[in-house]
Design a protein around this motif. Structure first.
Motif, PDB file in Angstrom:
ATOM      1  N   GLY A   2       0.821  -1.213   0.000  1.00 58.62           N
ATOM      2  CA  GLY A   2       0.000   0.000   0.000  1.00 58.62           C
ATOM      3  C   GLY A   2       0.849   1.254   0.000  1.00 58.62           C
ATOM      4  N   GLN A   3       1.944   1.236   0.763  1.00 51.57           N
ATOM      5  CA  GLN A   3       2.852   2.368   0.794  1.00 51.57           C
ATOM      6  C   GLN A   3       3.478   2.601  -0.581  1.00 51.57           C
ATOM      7  OE1 GLN A   3       2.910   4.074   3.502  1.00 51.57           O
ATOM      8  NE2 GLN A   3       4.750   5.318   3.445  1.00 51.57           N
ATOM      9  N   GLY A   4       3.866   1.520  -1.247  1.00 52.68           N
ATOM     10  CA  GLY A   4       4.450   1.641  -2.583  1.00 52.68           C
ATOM     11  C   GLY A   4       3.461   2.208  -3.587  1.00 52.68           C
ATOM     12  N   VAL A   5       2.216   1.744  -3.529  1.00 47.53           N
ATOM     13  CA  VAL A   5       1.187   2.251  -4.444  1.00 47.53           C
ATOM     14  C   VAL A   5       0.917   3.728  -4.178  1.00 47.53           C
ATOM     15  CG1 VAL A   5      -1.268   2.078  -5.039  1.00 47.53           C
ATOM     16  CG2 VAL A   5       0.115   0.008  -4.839  1.00 47.53           C
ATOM     17  N   LEU A   6       0.807   4.092  -2.909  1.00 50.45           N
ATOM     18  CA  LEU A   6       0.539   5.492  -2.554  1.00 50.45           C
ATOM     19  C   LEU A   6       1.658   6.410  -3.019  1.00 50.45           C
ATOM     20  CD1 LEU A   6      -1.131   7.647  -1.002  1.00 50.45           C
ATOM     21  CD2 LEU A   6       0.291   7.091   0.980  1.00 50.45           C
ATOM     22  N   ARG A   7       2.905   6.045  -2.752  1.00 42.38           N
ATOM     23  CA  ARG A   7       4.025   6.901  -3.131  1.00 42.38           C
ATOM     24  C   ARG A   7       4.194   6.975  -4.655  1.00 42.38           C
ATOM     25  NH1 ARG A   7       3.879   9.817   1.133  1.00 42.38           N
ATOM     26  NH2 ARG A   7       4.297   8.635   3.005  1.00 42.38           N
ATOM     27  N   THR A   8       3.921   5.896  -5.347  1.00 44.00           N
ATOM     28  CA  THR A   8       3.980   5.923  -6.805  1.00 44.00           C
ATOM     29  C   THR A   8       2.905   6.850  -7.366  1.00 44.00           C
ATOM     30  OG1 THR A   8       4.813   3.658  -6.816  1.00 44.00           O
ATOM     31  CG2 THR A   8       3.933   4.505  -8.881  1.00 44.00           C
ATOM     32  N   TYR A   9       1.713   6.767  -6.821  1.00 43.54           N
ATOM     33  CA  TYR A   9       0.625   7.647  -7.242  1.00 43.54           C
ATOM     34  C   TYR A   9       0.995   9.111  -7.002  1.00 43.54           C
ATOM     35  CZ  TYR A   9      -3.824  10.108  -7.134  1.00 43.54           C
ATOM     36  OH  TYR A   9      -4.824  11.012  -7.340  1.00 43.54           O
ATOM     37  N   GLN A  10       1.552   9.411  -5.817  1.00 44.61           N
ATOM     38  CA  GLN A  10       1.935  10.787  -5.513  1.00 44.61           C
ATOM     39  C   GLN A  10       3.022  11.286  -6.459  1.00 44.61           C
ATOM     40  OE1 GLN A  10       2.987  10.506  -1.373  1.00 44.61           O
ATOM     41  NE2 GLN A  10       0.954  11.203  -0.717  1.00 44.61           N
ATOM     42  N   LEU A  11       3.962  10.424  -6.793  1.00 43.79           N
ATOM     43  CA  LEU A  11       5.022  10.800  -7.711  1.00 43.79           C
ATOM     44  C   LEU A  11       4.478  11.079  -9.110  1.00 43.79           C
ATOM     45  CD1 LEU A  11       8.115  11.069  -8.157  1.00 43.79           C
ATOM     46  CD2 LEU A  11       8.074   8.678  -8.858  1.00 43.79           C
ATOM     47  N   PRO A  25       3.605  16.216 -10.982  1.00 43.26           N
ATOM     48  CA  PRO A  25       3.825  17.132 -12.100  1.00 43.26           C
ATOM     49  C   PRO A  25       2.521  17.677 -12.686  1.00 43.26           C
ATOM     50  CG  PRO A  25       5.161  15.180 -12.377  1.00 43.26           C
ATOM     51  CD  PRO A  25       4.228  14.933 -11.238  1.00 43.26           C
ATOM     52  N   SER A  26       1.461  16.876 -12.696  1.00 46.38           N
ATOM     53  CA  SER A  26       0.216  17.369 -13.250  1.00 46.38           C
ATOM     54  C   SER A  26      -0.416  18.419 -12.339  1.00 46.38           C
ATOM     55  CB  SER A  26      -0.759  16.215 -13.490  1.00 46.38           C
ATOM     56  OG  SER A  26      -1.094  15.589 -12.274  1.00 46.38           O
ATOM     57  N   ILE A  27      -0.194  18.307 -11.029  1.00 48.73           N
ATOM     58  CA  ILE A  27      -0.698  19.333 -10.115  1.00 48.73           C
ATOM     59  C   ILE A  27       0.031  20.638 -10.357  1.00 48.73           C
ATOM     60  CG2 ILE A  27      -0.799  20.008  -7.682  1.00 48.73           C
ATOM     61  CD1 ILE A  27      -1.372  17.099  -7.019  1.00 48.73           C
ATOM     62  N   LEU A  28       1.345  20.572 -10.542  1.00 45.26           N
ATOM     63  CA  LEU A  28       2.101  21.786 -10.835  1.00 45.26           C
ATOM     64  C   LEU A  28       1.649  22.408 -12.152  1.00 45.26           C
ATOM     65  CD1 LEU A  28       5.718  20.786  -9.792  1.00 45.26           C
ATOM     66  CD2 LEU A  28       4.222  22.426  -8.684  1.00 45.26           C
ATOM     67  N   GLY A  29       1.410  21.571 -13.154  1.00 43.74           N
ATOM     68  CA  GLY A  29       0.926  22.082 -14.429  1.00 43.74           C
ATOM     69  C   GLY A  29      -0.422  22.756 -14.287  1.00 43.74           C
TER      70      GLY A  29
END
Length: 91
Positions: A19-28, A32-36
């Protein structure tokens, strides 16, 4: 996770790790799309604050004194006792 393994909850630790891996991958991937999105909003919806100058002459004078004190004096606008002694030796 170390505590989960130490207590014998190996399956819970595995689920936690996954779950931690999925969450951090999603955040990564999303960052960039949030910044855009934020830059897009800033570009199309930016409204500059109205800043009224008190006096353009006073602003020019203040800025000139500030730049002079930084570039020429090599210290802040208010000299210390050591700076005064060094200036007297230089003159």
């Amino acid at each position: 996770m170390f505590i989960e393994v130490a207590l014998g909850f190996h399956v819970l630790a595995l689920v936690h790790f996954s779950g931690q891996g999925v969450l951090r991958t999603y955040q990564l991937l999303v960052s960039p799309s949030i910044l855009g999105y934020m830059i897009h909003n800033q570009f199309f919806e930016f409204k500059k604050d109205e800043i009224k100058a008190k006096s353009s002459f006073l602003n020019k004078l203040r800025n000139s004194i500030y730049l002079f004190s930084i570039k020429e004096m090599e210290y802040g606008f208010i000299p210390t006792q050591n700076d005064v002694g060094a200036l007297q030796m230089a003159w």
